[in-house]
Every structure is written in C-alpha cells, then in structure tokens.
Design a protein around this motif. Structure first.
Motif, PDB file in Angstrom:
ATOM      1  N   SER A 181      12.087   9.620 -15.317  1.00 24.85           N
ATOM      2  CA  SER A 181      10.889  10.240 -14.795  1.00 24.85           C
ATOM      3  C   SER A 181      11.096  11.176 -13.672  1.00 24.85           C
ATOM      4  O   SER A 181      10.542  12.096 -13.337  1.00 24.85           O
ATOM      5  N   ARG A 182      12.439  11.071 -12.826  1.00 25.53           N
ATOM      6  CA  ARG A 182      12.600  12.236 -12.080  1.00 25.53           C
ATOM      7  C   ARG A 182      12.910  13.519 -12.710  1.00 25.53           C
ATOM      8  O   ARG A 182      12.588  14.601 -12.338  1.00 25.53           O
TER       9      ARG A 182
ATOM     10  N   MET B 105      14.284   7.565  -4.531  1.00 22.49           N
ATOM     11  CA  MET B 105      12.620   7.324  -3.862  1.00 22.49           C
ATOM     12  C   MET B 105      12.486   5.739  -3.803  1.00 22.49           C
ATOM     13  O   MET B 105      13.250   5.193  -4.490  1.00 22.49           O
ATOM     14  N   PRO B 106      12.076   5.301  -2.851  1.00 18.10           N
ATOM     15  CA  PRO B 106      11.662   3.881  -2.886  1.00 18.10           C
ATOM     16  C   PRO B 106      10.733   3.478  -3.656  1.00 18.10           C
ATOM     17  O   PRO B 106       9.875   3.926  -4.231  1.00 18.10           O
ATOM     18  N   ARG B 107      10.985   2.026  -3.949  1.00 21.13           N
ATOM     19  CA  ARG B 107      10.076   1.375  -5.115  1.00 21.13           C
ATOM     20  C   ARG B 107       9.038   0.664  -4.470  1.00 21.13           C
ATOM     21  O   ARG B 107       9.302   0.029  -3.043  1.00 21.13           O
ATOM     22  N   ASP B 108       8.005   0.397  -5.234  1.00 17.32           N
ATOM     23  CA  ASP B 108       7.032  -0.453  -4.676  1.00 17.32           C
ATOM     24  C   ASP B 108       7.289  -1.870  -4.597  1.00 17.32           C
ATOM     25  O   ASP B 108       6.779  -2.451  -3.451  1.00 17.32           O
ATOM     26  N   SER B 109       7.770  -2.448  -5.327  1.00 12.61           N
ATOM     27  CA  SER B 109       8.344  -3.831  -5.597  1.00 12.61           C
ATOM     28  C   SER B 109       9.308  -3.800  -6.517  1.00 12.61           C
ATOM     29  O   SER B 109       9.841  -2.920  -7.199  1.00 12.61           O
ATOM     30  N   ALA B 110       9.892  -5.206  -6.867  1.00 12.56           N
ATOM     31  CA  ALA B 110      10.821  -5.270  -7.740  1.00 12.56           C
ATOM     32  C   ALA B 110      10.446  -5.211  -9.112  1.00 12.56           C
ATOM     33  O   ALA B 110      10.938  -5.128 -10.103  1.00 12.56           O
ATOM     34  N   LEU B 111       9.028  -5.072  -9.277  1.00  9.00           N
ATOM     35  CA  LEU B 111       8.496  -5.009 -10.696  1.00  9.00           C
ATOM     36  C   LEU B 111       8.724  -3.549 -11.109  1.00  9.00           C
ATOM     37  O   LEU B 111       8.860  -3.378 -12.295  1.00  9.00           O
TER      38      LEU B 111
ATOM     39  N   GLN C 179       1.202   8.048  -5.249  1.00 11.57           N
ATOM     40  CA  GLN C 179       0.362   8.830  -4.505  1.00 11.57           C
ATOM     41  C   GLN C 179       1.022   9.473  -3.391  1.00 11.57           C
ATOM     42  O   GLN C 179       0.579  10.447  -2.850  1.00 11.57           O
ATOM     43  N   ARG C 180       2.018   9.124  -2.984  1.00 10.42           N
ATOM     44  CA  ARG C 180       2.762   9.746  -1.965  1.00 10.42           C
ATOM     45  C   ARG C 180       3.496  11.185  -2.386  1.00 10.42           C
ATOM     46  O   ARG C 180       3.667  12.347  -1.697  1.00 10.42           O
TER      47      ARG C 180
ATOM     48  N   MET D 219       4.213   6.701 -11.584  1.00 12.67           N
ATOM     49  CA  MET D 219       3.398   5.453 -11.181  1.00 12.67           C
ATOM     50  C   MET D 219       4.203   4.398 -11.891  1.00 12.67           C
ATOM     51  O   MET D 219       4.347   3.498 -11.397  1.00 12.67           O
ATOM     52  N   VAL D 220       4.473   4.597 -13.268  1.00 18.84           N
ATOM     53  CA  VAL D 220       4.978   3.435 -14.040  1.00 18.84           C
ATOM     54  C   VAL D 220       6.647   3.350 -13.545  1.00 18.84           C
ATOM     55  O   VAL D 220       6.886   2.015 -13.428  1.00 18.84           O
ATOM     56  N   ALA D 221       7.202   4.126 -13.082  1.00 16.14           N
ATOM     57  CA  ALA D 221       8.595   4.243 -12.815  1.00 16.14           C
ATOM     58  C   ALA D 221       8.768   3.567 -11.311  1.00 16.14           C
ATOM     59  O   ALA D 221       9.687   2.569 -11.003  1.00 16.14           O
ATOM     60  N   PHE D 222       8.036   3.983 -10.351  1.00 17.62           N
ATOM     61  CA  PHE D 222       8.127   3.732  -8.957  1.00 17.62           C
ATOM     62  C   PHE D 222       6.903   2.884  -8.329  1.00 17.62           C
ATOM     63  O   PHE D 222       7.063   2.294  -7.241  1.00 17.62           O
ATOM     64  N   GLY D 223       5.864   2.691  -9.255  1.00 25.06           N
ATOM     65  CA  GLY D 223       4.616   2.241  -8.579  1.00 25.06           C
ATOM     66  C   GLY D 223       3.618   3.144  -7.963  1.00 25.06           C
ATOM     67  O   GLY D 223       3.594   4.181  -7.560  1.00 25.06           O
TER      68      GLY D 223
END
Length: 162
Positions: free
Chosen positions: A17-18, A1-7, A66-67, A57-61
């Motif tokens: 989490s997966r 899964m893509p991440r939202d940012s480097a955060l 939401q996706r 949400m914590v793991a990927f943003g």
C-alpha cells in the motif's frame, strides 16, 4: 507508519500500500487529463484516487488514512460539484447553451488541449474522491459509531422455563 490496532497487521499489505499510493495517484491524474479525448476522465480518475486512500485505510486503519490526507471529504465533494458547475457559465455569458465547450487554441505539450470540459472533469474528480472516500470511512467507522448492544447468553434451562 503506525497502525490503528492489531487488526491491521499484514506486513505485505502495508508494504504494497505504501508503494501503490503514489502510483495510483499519478495514474488517477493521468486518467483525469486524458479523459476529454480518450476513455477516462474525472470519474475514473476520482475512483483511482479514492482507491489509493481506501487502500491505506485497509492497510493501516481509518485514523491513519485520515492523517495521510486530512480533508473533510463532504466539503471536497461539494466543492467538486460547485467547481464543475461553474465551467458551464462561460457559455451562458457568451449567449450559448449551458456547458458549451470552449477550448484554448494551442495544445499544451504532454497534456493536450485544455478547455471547459477538462475543468468540468476536475470538478467530477473532486466529487468522486470526496463521496467514495467518505462512504468508505463511514463503512469502516460504523461499528464505533453505532455499536451493537451486548448479547447476553441465556442458559438452556432459562430458555425452557420461559
């Protein structure tokens, strides 16, 4: 899964989490179905389901979370309140007090007895998932919704003059 940012860059957290999402969702349904006879129910099941989404949400943003489950969480909460309230009406139609329980006569194997309290718990489940997940999304998105103004650093000389 893509991440939202480097955060969101923890390999261990993303992997766990997966793996935990389906486990938490199954556990939430188990708690929902056993709650009318034993401890558990719609509230605890809803908290477990929302914790699965919040873990994503914590793991990927927040965008990725939401996706995964593209739901309007406020509508889900409103639907849960409506769905739970409806199951008090059969008692009124029968001339009994609101929320009087009705049960099917034979238990369903693996599930148990089903009745209006179980269906009320399903409404509570949807309400808790909707409310807690929406609160978590608002908390995560708060810096982007309400950014703080830029702080200008004043030099020491300027502060002494003022």
């Amino acid at each position: 899964m893509p991440r939202d940012s480097a955060l969101y860059d923890s390999l261990i957290l993303r992997t766990i989490s997966r793996l935990m999402m389906p486990v938490l969702l199954l556990l939430s349904i188990f708690m929902l179905l056993r709650g009318h006879n034993l401890p558990g129910g719609g509230f605890i099941g809803g908290l477990l389901a929302s914790s699965a989404i919040i873990l994503q949400m914590v793991a990927f943003g927040p965008k990725t979370a939401q996706r995964i489950l593209p739901v309007n969480y406020l509508l889900l909460a409103a639907f849960g309140v409506f769905f739970g309230a409806i199951w008090g009406l059969p008692a009124l139609f029968a001339g009994l007090p609101y929320m009087q329980a009705f049960w099917i006569p034979e238990p369903i194997p693996g599930v148990g007895k089903i009745g209006t309290p179980v269906l009320f718990d399903v409404g509570v489940y949807f309400t808790v998932v909707g409310v807690t997940t929406k609160i978590a999304l608002l908390l995560v998105e708060e810096p982007t919704l309400f950014p703080l103004p830029e702080m200008k650093s004043a030099s020491v000389e300027q502060e002494e003059v003022a």
